[in-house]
Design a protein around this motif. Structure first.
Motif, PDB file in Angstrom:
ATOM      1  N   ALA A 186      24.201 -18.234 -34.081  1.00  0.00           N
ATOM      2  CA  ALA A 186      24.417 -19.021 -32.867  1.00  0.00           C
ATOM      3  C   ALA A 186      23.310 -18.791 -31.847  1.00  0.00           C
ATOM      4  O   ALA A 186      22.837 -19.718 -31.186  1.00  0.00           O
ATOM      5  CB  ALA A 186      25.778 -18.676 -32.261  1.00  0.00           C
ATOM      6  N   ASP A 187      22.885 -17.548 -31.728  1.00  0.00           N
ATOM      7  CA  ASP A 187      21.834 -17.200 -30.782  1.00  0.00           C
ATOM      8  C   ASP A 187      20.514 -17.875 -31.155  1.00  0.00           C
ATOM      9  O   ASP A 187      19.786 -18.365 -30.283  1.00  0.00           O
ATOM     10  CB  ASP A 187      21.660 -15.682 -30.760  1.00  0.00           C
ATOM     11  CG  ASP A 187      20.603 -15.231 -29.765  1.00  0.00           C
ATOM     12  OD1 ASP A 187      20.873 -15.286 -28.558  1.00  0.00           O
ATOM     13  OD2 ASP A 187      19.505 -14.844 -30.207  1.00  0.00           O
ATOM     14  N   ALA A 188      20.202 -17.910 -32.458  1.00  0.00           N
ATOM     15  CA  ALA A 188      18.946 -18.511 -32.912  1.00  0.00           C
ATOM     16  C   ALA A 188      18.914 -20.002 -32.627  1.00  0.00           C
ATOM     17  O   ALA A 188      17.891 -20.541 -32.166  1.00  0.00           O
ATOM     18  CB  ALA A 188      18.758 -18.252 -34.410  1.00  0.00           C
ATOM     19  N   THR A 224      24.165 -26.101 -26.153  1.00  0.00           N
ATOM     20  CA  THR A 224      25.485 -25.633 -26.582  1.00  0.00           C
ATOM     21  C   THR A 224      26.188 -26.705 -27.404  1.00  0.00           C
ATOM     22  O   THR A 224      26.771 -26.423 -28.458  1.00  0.00           O
ATOM     23  CB  THR A 224      26.342 -25.274 -25.360  1.00  0.00           C
ATOM     24  OG1 THR A 224      25.709 -24.215 -24.639  1.00  0.00           O
ATOM     25  CG2 THR A 224      27.737 -24.828 -25.784  1.00  0.00           C
ATOM     26  N   LEU A 254      26.865 -14.335 -34.857  1.00  0.00           N
ATOM     27  CA  LEU A 254      26.323 -14.359 -33.498  1.00  0.00           C
ATOM     28  C   LEU A 254      24.812 -14.530 -33.509  1.00  0.00           C
ATOM     29  O   LEU A 254      24.243 -15.236 -32.663  1.00  0.00           O
ATOM     30  CB  LEU A 254      26.713 -13.078 -32.763  1.00  0.00           C
ATOM     31  CG  LEU A 254      28.194 -12.970 -32.405  1.00  0.00           C
ATOM     32  CD1 LEU A 254      28.528 -11.578 -31.901  1.00  0.00           C
ATOM     33  CD2 LEU A 254      28.577 -14.016 -31.353  1.00  0.00           C
ATOM     34  N   ARG A 255      24.135 -13.898 -34.482  1.00  0.00           N
ATOM     35  CA  ARG A 255      22.690 -14.093 -34.591  1.00  0.00           C
ATOM     36  C   ARG A 255      22.356 -15.545 -34.906  1.00  0.00           C
ATOM     37  O   ARG A 255      21.374 -16.097 -34.397  1.00  0.00           O
ATOM     38  CB  ARG A 255      22.119 -13.166 -35.671  1.00  0.00           C
ATOM     39  CG  ARG A 255      21.979 -11.714 -35.233  1.00  0.00           C
ATOM     40  CD  ARG A 255      21.133 -10.912 -36.209  1.00  0.00           C
ATOM     41  NE  ARG A 255      21.782 -10.772 -37.494  1.00  0.00           N
ATOM     42  CZ  ARG A 255      22.609  -9.771 -37.801  1.00  0.00           C
ATOM     43  NH1 ARG A 255      22.896  -8.830 -36.895  1.00  0.00           N
ATOM     44  NH2 ARG A 255      23.148  -9.692 -39.003  1.00  0.00           N
ATOM     45  N   PHE A 300      20.764 -21.760 -30.377  1.00  0.00           N
ATOM     46  CA  PHE A 300      20.738 -22.007 -28.926  1.00  0.00           C
ATOM     47  C   PHE A 300      19.364 -21.684 -28.344  1.00  0.00           C
ATOM     48  O   PHE A 300      18.811 -22.459 -27.556  1.00  0.00           O
ATOM     49  CB  PHE A 300      21.809 -21.162 -28.240  1.00  0.00           C
ATOM     50  CG  PHE A 300      21.887 -21.386 -26.750  1.00  0.00           C
ATOM     51  CD1 PHE A 300      22.574 -22.461 -26.230  1.00  0.00           C
ATOM     52  CD2 PHE A 300      21.249 -20.507 -25.869  1.00  0.00           C
ATOM     53  CE1 PHE A 300      22.638 -22.659 -24.853  1.00  0.00           C
ATOM     54  CE2 PHE A 300      21.305 -20.706 -24.503  1.00  0.00           C
ATOM     55  CZ  PHE A 300      22.004 -21.790 -23.996  1.00  0.00           C
ATOM     56  N   GLY A 301      18.794 -20.556 -28.752  1.00  0.00           N
ATOM     57  CA  GLY A 301      17.495 -20.166 -28.232  1.00  0.00           C
ATOM     58  C   GLY A 301      16.407 -21.152 -28.595  1.00  0.00           C
ATOM     59  O   GLY A 301      15.537 -21.477 -27.771  1.00  0.00           O
ATOM     60  N   GLY A 354      24.656 -27.007 -30.902  1.00  0.00           N
ATOM     61  CA  GLY A 354      25.132 -25.949 -31.785  1.00  0.00           C
ATOM     62  C   GLY A 354      26.516 -26.249 -32.314  1.00  0.00           C
ATOM     63  O   GLY A 354      26.799 -26.078 -33.511  1.00  0.00           O
ATOM     64  N   THR A 411      16.883 -24.456 -26.424  1.00  0.00           N
ATOM     65  CA  THR A 411      16.461 -24.316 -25.026  1.00  0.00           C
ATOM     66  C   THR A 411      14.950 -24.122 -24.925  1.00  0.00           C
ATOM     67  O   THR A 411      14.309 -24.615 -24.006  1.00  0.00           O
ATOM     68  CB  THR A 411      17.190 -23.148 -24.339  1.00  0.00           C
ATOM     69  OG1 THR A 411      17.031 -21.952 -25.111  1.00  0.00           O
ATOM     70  CG2 THR A 411      18.680 -23.455 -24.183  1.00  0.00           C
TER      71      THR A 411
END
Length: 222
Positions: A118-120, A136, A115-116, A122-123, A139, A126
């Motif tokens: 994927a979050d990195a 999205t 999850l970290r 995507f962040g 990724g 954006t």
């Protein structure tokens, strides 16, 4: 008080033992019986740390994800440079543990390191100005490409036997028997070629998205 003869059982020890078994023999080799024997404990004691075998495999997969470098997304690199460096770090981690790829391919689920990751991504996308929907897709695209590259070696798919590729049947595979001994060169070259092409294509989309923003002052939302 005397010390125990064997190290106390822990989640980390179970994950380490399961990871070694997956690396050596594949996912099907993992069982509570095999793990308990490797750790020198009784089978039921594993359930004090993991409820199921699948939970153990999920933890092994997350341990691999945790080895992927995410520092390039801290803001010091442009989005393309960051994706390039991250893709290589991710592939390097998977190349060392290819048998766990099918578990990783299910998606991050509830795995913290996944999850970290994927979050990195995507962040960072954006923050660079990609609309959320595009971020999205990027990724997902990167995950498809990187995981796919780690499933198996293209070069090892050919045998080291010139007679296997009769030019009568395969007129363009006369040197295919040489690929096996050049596995690293072929596979790494193919990955870099594909990654460059992928990023070139994304850059074209990025520039196209930026054109309207130069007139309106903002990128489209999707």
């Amino acid at each position: 008080m005397a010390r125990p003869r064997k190290p106390l059982l822990s989640r980390d020890r179970i994950v380490e033992a399961a990871g070694a078994l997956v690396d050596a023999e594949g996912l099907e080799a993992v069982s509570t019986r095999r793990l308990a024997a490797a750790l020198g404990v009784s089978g039921p004691s594993l359930y004090n740390h993991f409820r199921t075998k699948d939970a153990i495999l999920e933890a092994v997969a997350d341990a691999v994800s945790a080895r992927v470098d995410l520092s390039m997304f801290d803001g010091g690199s442009d989005w393309r440079t960051a994706l390039h460096a991250w893709a290589h770090s991710y592939r390097d981690a998977l190349s060392d543990h290819p048998n766990i790829v099918p578990v990783l391919a299910r998606g991050p689920g509830r795995r913290p390191a996944g999850l970290r990751l994927a979050d990195a991504v995507f962040g960072a996308m954006t923050a660079a100005g990609w609309p959320p929907a595009h971020a999205t897709r990027i990724g997902a695209l990167m995950r498809y490409f990187i995981l796919g590259s780690a499933v198996a070696s293209f070069a090892r798919g050919f045998v080291d036997d010139e007679a296997a590729y009769d030019p009568v049947d395969y007129p363009h595979l006369g040197r295919a028997h040489l690929l096996a001994e050049r596995r690293r060169e072929v596979d790494e070259g193919a990955f870099e070629t594909g990654l460059t092409a992928l990023l070139d294509g994304l850059n074209l989309q990025y520039e196209a998205l930026r054109e309207p923003s130069e007139q309106t002052g903002r990128l489209p939302s999707a």
